[in-house]
Design a protein around this motif. Structure first.
Motif, mmCIF file in Angstrom:
data_model
loop_
_atom_site.group_PDB
_atom_site.id
_atom_site.type_symbol
_atom_site.label_atom_id
_atom_site.label_comp_id
_atom_site.label_asym_id
_atom_site.label_seq_id
_atom_site.Cartn_x
_atom_site.Cartn_y
_atom_site.Cartn_z
ATOM 1 N N LYS A 137 2.788 78.555 85.013
ATOM 2 C CA LYS A 137 2.727 77.149 85.397
ATOM 3 C C LYS A 137 3.926 76.383 84.853
ATOM 4 O O LYS A 137 4.571 75.624 85.582
ATOM 5 C CB LYS A 137 1.421 76.547 84.869
ATOM 6 C CG LYS A 137 0.679 75.810 85.939
ATOM 7 C CD LYS A 137 -0.778 75.573 85.633
ATOM 8 C CE LYS A 137 -1.070 74.668 84.493
ATOM 9 N NZ LYS A 137 -2.506 74.667 84.149
ATOM 10 N N ILE A 138 4.226 76.588 83.571
ATOM 11 C CA ILE A 138 5.341 75.856 82.965
ATOM 12 C C ILE A 138 6.654 76.285 83.619
ATOM 13 O O ILE A 138 7.524 75.468 83.903
ATOM 14 C CB ILE A 138 5.377 76.085 81.437
ATOM 15 C CG1 ILE A 138 4.120 75.526 80.804
ATOM 16 C CG2 ILE A 138 6.599 75.419 80.821
ATOM 17 C CD1 ILE A 138 3.928 75.919 79.365
ATOM 18 N N SER A 182 7.110 77.275 86.692
ATOM 19 C CA SER A 182 7.226 76.601 87.987
ATOM 20 C C SER A 182 7.638 75.154 87.790
ATOM 21 O O SER A 182 8.494 74.639 88.514
ATOM 22 C CB SER A 182 5.892 76.635 88.723
ATOM 23 O OG SER A 182 5.501 77.940 88.968
ATOM 24 N N ALA A 183 7.016 74.490 86.799
ATOM 25 C CA ALA A 183 7.310 73.076 86.592
ATOM 26 C C ALA A 183 8.777 72.881 86.221
ATOM 27 O O ALA A 183 9.429 71.954 86.696
ATOM 28 C CB ALA A 183 6.402 72.510 85.505
ATOM 29 N N GLN A 184 9.298 73.775 85.349
ATOM 30 C CA GLN A 184 10.704 73.616 84.951
ATOM 31 C C GLN A 184 11.638 74.018 86.084
ATOM 32 O O GLN A 184 12.707 73.447 86.238
ATOM 33 C CB GLN A 184 11.022 74.414 83.681
ATOM 34 C CG GLN A 184 10.123 74.115 82.496
ATOM 35 C CD GLN A 184 10.169 72.691 81.993
ATOM 36 O OE1 GLN A 184 10.534 71.762 82.716
ATOM 37 N NE2 GLN A 184 9.767 72.491 80.751
ATOM 38 N N LYS A 185 11.224 74.996 86.877
ATOM 39 C CA LYS A 185 12.045 75.366 88.035
ATOM 40 C C LYS A 185 12.135 74.199 88.999
ATOM 41 O O LYS A 185 13.161 73.991 89.646
ATOM 42 C CB LYS A 185 11.412 76.553 88.755
ATOM 43 C CG LYS A 185 11.881 77.894 88.266
ATOM 44 C CD LYS A 185 11.419 78.906 89.302
ATOM 45 C CE LYS A 185 11.288 80.287 88.771
ATOM 46 N NZ LYS A 185 10.402 81.086 89.643
ATOM 47 N N ALA A 189 15.532 74.194 86.539
ATOM 48 C CA ALA A 189 15.792 75.205 85.514
ATOM 49 C C ALA A 189 16.060 76.535 86.211
ATOM 50 O O ALA A 189 15.504 76.813 87.259
ATOM 51 C CB ALA A 189 14.596 75.335 84.585
ATOM 52 N N PRO A 209 13.119 75.512 77.426
ATOM 53 C CA PRO A 209 12.157 74.652 78.134
ATOM 54 C C PRO A 209 10.858 75.355 78.472
ATOM 55 O O PRO A 209 9.880 74.714 78.797
ATOM 56 C CB PRO A 209 12.897 74.284 79.432
ATOM 57 C CG PRO A 209 14.314 74.581 79.188
ATOM 58 C CD PRO A 209 14.380 75.651 78.162
ATOM 59 N N VAL A 244 9.058 76.084 74.236
ATOM 60 C CA VAL A 244 8.558 74.937 73.468
ATOM 61 C C VAL A 244 7.197 74.473 73.996
ATOM 62 O O VAL A 244 6.235 74.413 73.236
ATOM 63 C CB VAL A 244 9.601 73.793 73.430
ATOM 64 C CG1 VAL A 244 9.013 72.545 72.814
ATOM 65 C CG2 VAL A 244 10.837 74.233 72.673
ATOM 66 N N PRO A 245 7.084 74.190 75.305
ATOM 67 C CA PRO A 245 5.754 73.768 75.773
ATOM 68 C C PRO A 245 4.696 74.853 75.605
ATOM 69 O O PRO A 245 3.544 74.550 75.339
ATOM 70 C CB PRO A 245 5.975 73.476 77.265
ATOM 71 C CG PRO A 245 7.418 73.377 77.460
ATOM 72 C CD PRO A 245 8.076 74.169 76.388
ATOM 73 N N ILE A 283 3.535 74.814 71.985
ATOM 74 C CA ILE A 283 2.734 73.616 71.734
ATOM 75 C C ILE A 283 1.347 73.783 72.322
ATOM 76 O O ILE A 283 0.345 73.480 71.682
ATOM 77 C CB ILE A 283 3.451 72.373 72.296
ATOM 78 C CG1 ILE A 283 4.680 72.093 71.443
ATOM 79 C CG2 ILE A 283 2.516 71.175 72.322
ATOM 80 C CD1 ILE A 283 5.592 71.059 72.008
ATOM 81 N N ARG A 308 -2.274 73.875 70.471
ATOM 82 C CA ARG A 308 -3.313 72.927 70.881
ATOM 83 C C ARG A 308 -4.600 73.680 71.210
ATOM 84 O O ARG A 308 -5.685 73.311 70.789
ATOM 85 C CB ARG A 308 -2.818 72.148 72.099
ATOM 86 C CG ARG A 308 -3.732 71.032 72.553
ATOM 87 C CD ARG A 308 -3.061 70.226 73.666
ATOM 88 N NE ARG A 308 -2.470 71.087 74.682
ATOM 89 C CZ ARG A 308 -3.145 71.608 75.684
ATOM 90 N NH1 ARG A 308 -4.420 71.345 75.829
ATOM 91 N NH2 ARG A 308 -2.544 72.394 76.561
#
Lengths: 267, 288
Positions: A176-177, A179-182, A186, A202, A205-206, A209, A213
């Motif tokens: 998911k992350i 895809s979001a950065q792409k 990215a 990128p 780091v998420p 985190i 969490r």
């Protein structure tokens, strides 16, 4: 691409192998490894191949998926094979530069490759037929006596089952992350090694985190349900040996004994 | 009018060739026109997320085509990144993708990937922050010090800063309190008005879509079942209910009034519409 990871994959089923107690299967794997490493010659290897083939047949796990499990260790297999082929001292058959093919080398290479292949297939057979939860349950129960030595066995097995439980979640999260950065341009696939390593920031780091969490949330959720470690904790599914487990353990002992006997005669 | 994005018989099958294969999107055709605010609605599993990930080339269709300004986006796979700058996609819960030391740097990630630098970059970042209602003094803070709602705004600004021709937002208001939701949707509306760019708002709340969209596409069972102006879509109440969606709350009120014999238009879908209709009724001296 990330979905191809087969680590600890479990094939649900209802074969005899699936129904065996996880402790039985763990002990059988130990016996299997001991026997495999004690095998010295064609007869004992033949016996072990028969045992493995029998186990695969009983478990009804498709052979194809077992073979696929070998893919990650292919390099190790080839490396072991080549080293043994050319650098085993003995009767030389062929010589070129530093390569020295010997009769003993061929034998050793075949046996070594066979041993590693069977080792991996055997252990994979266990993880394929045992759900991670049952596996950690079995481990905890087998290692239970070590609690007397104040080793945190329960905590270790809890950590292991949580880790196994979160592998798919983290893979999904990574996807998911990514895809979001792409979507923000990215680029994870091109550039030099350094650029690629930098492009991972990128993503990592998420991911870290969110892992922290999640750990935090899980800890709170466990405390809300009064989790306080292993002391006095009972199980929903209590492990109990059945007749079939005793039979399987007995057969394993017979195989180990047979291999030891064959070893004495150099077979 | 020429559509800016045309979805042409798009099919996407996950896990093709395995026993687990499943079509998330099946033979979908949809046109998105320049400058419109398109609402996309459908409940969980209707294929919304899969569909929008095709619009900027994150997923490759297993069948059919995506045309951007009439050109197949996969005609040159090497240039797919350019499409991602032109079709900005904000994922669900985008606050979890923040990673930079400061808010400003995080918003700048997209435009910097486009090759912008210096003053032009800073201008973009400030402008984008303005659109989502972030005050300039927040730009030097760490994104991890902000509240959840502010983080979400930072993430949305990160996509707006690329100045995409089409901005797609996947459930931008999910998990926000009502006040935060209203203010964020207001920001999106004024962004749409100020830039004249195309906006696709994905949601599962009928009320949210009805209040904001020029046109609505309803997704269900891996396909588009209804598409048109809110008036057209809400006149198909039964179809909506059949796919597990309902008309907006205000439309329900209007329908109930009608059922009880009040002469009111049943195609009412915003609070403002209902107020106007009721005012008109009162002035007309109709029973109230």
């Amino acid at each position: 691409m990330l979905k191809d990871i087969t680590l600890g994959q479990y094939f649900p089923g209802n074969s005899v192998a699936h129904r065996l107690d996880p402790r039985t299967k763990l002990l059988m794997v130990v016996a299997y490894i001991v026997a495999l490493f004690s095998a010295v010659w064609v007869v004992s290897y033949g016996l072990m191949i028969l045992v493995l083939a029998g186990c695969i047949a009983v478990s009804r796990v498709p052979v194809k998926s077992l073979v696929r499990g070998l893919k990650p260790v292919l390099i190790i297999l080839v490396f072991t094979g080549v080293i043994n082929l050319f650098w085993t001292p003995g009767e030389s058959l062929w010589h070129w530069w530093v390569f020295n093919l010997t009769r003993e080398g061929i034998q050793r290479a075949i046996f070594m490759v066979l041993r590693i292949t069977m080792l991996i297939m055997g252990t994979f057979l266990m993880t394929y037929t045992t759900s991670p939860i049952r596996l950690t349950d079995g481990l905890e129960s087998l290692l239970g006596p070590l609690k007397k030595l104040h080793l945190p066995i329960h905590e270790l097995s809890m950590m292991m089952s949580i880790a196994l439980r979160f592998i798919p979640t983290l893979i999904e999260e990574t996807d998911k992350i990514m895809s979001a950065q792409k979507a923000r341009g990215a680029d994870f696939e091109s550039g030099s090694v350094l650029q690629r390593a930098r492009a991972m920031i990128p993503l990592l780091v998420p991911l870290f985190i969110s892992a922290f969490r999640r750990a935090d949330e899980l800890a709170v959720a466990m405390e809300c349900r009064c989790y306080h470690g292993g002391k006095g904790r009972t199980k929903l599914h209590v492990l109990r040996y059945q007749g079939i487990d005793y039979a399987a353990l007995f057969l394993s002992l017979v195989v180990v004994a047979a291999v030891f006997a064959l070893r004495r005669f150099g077979l | 009018m020429e559509p800016i994005i045309r979805v042409d018989h798009l099919t996407h099958t996950y896990g093709q060739g395995t026993p687990f294969c499943r079509s998330a999107v099946k033979d979908v055709c949809l046109d998105i026109y320049p400058g419109e605010l398109l609402g996309m609605i459908g409940h969980t599993g209707s294929g919304k997320s899969t569909l929008i990930q095709h619009l900027n080339g994150l997923l490759k269709p297993t069948g059919g085509k995506i045309l951007f300004h009439g050109r197949d986006i996969w005609a040159e796979p090497g240039r797919i990144r350019d499409i991602r700058f032109k079709v900005g996609l904000v994922f669900q819960y985008p606050e979890y993708q923040l990673f930079e030391e400061t808010v400003g740097k995080d918003i700048a990630f997209g435009p910097r990937n486009m090759g912008l630098e210096g003053d032009a970059l800073r201008e973009r970042v400030e402008e984008a922050a303005g659109f989502v209602g972030l005050s300039p003094d927040l730009l030097d803070k760490s994104p991890f010090e902000l509240s959840g709602g502010q983080k979400r705004r930072v993430a949305i600004a990160g996509v707006i800063a690329m100045m995409p021709e089409v901005l797609i937002l996947d459930e931008p208001s999910a998990g926000l309190d009502p006040a935060g939701r209203d203010s964020l949707l207001n920001n999106i509306r004024s962004y749409h008005a100020a830039t004249g760019s195309t906006v696709v708002l994905v949601s599962h709340s009928m009320d949210e879509v009805a209040e904001n969209a020029d046109r609505i596409a309803v997704l269900a069972d891996a396909g588009v079942v209804l598409c048109g102006t809110p008036r057209e879509v809400f006149s198909h109440g039964e179809t909506l209910e059949a796919v597990g969606l309902t008309v907006p709350q205000v439309t329900k009120v209007a329908m109930e009034l009608r059922r009880r014999g009040v002469a009111i238009d049943s195609a009412i879908y915003t609070v403002e519409d209902l107020r106007r209709a009721l005012d008109a009724l009162r002035e007309g001296g109709a029973p109230c």
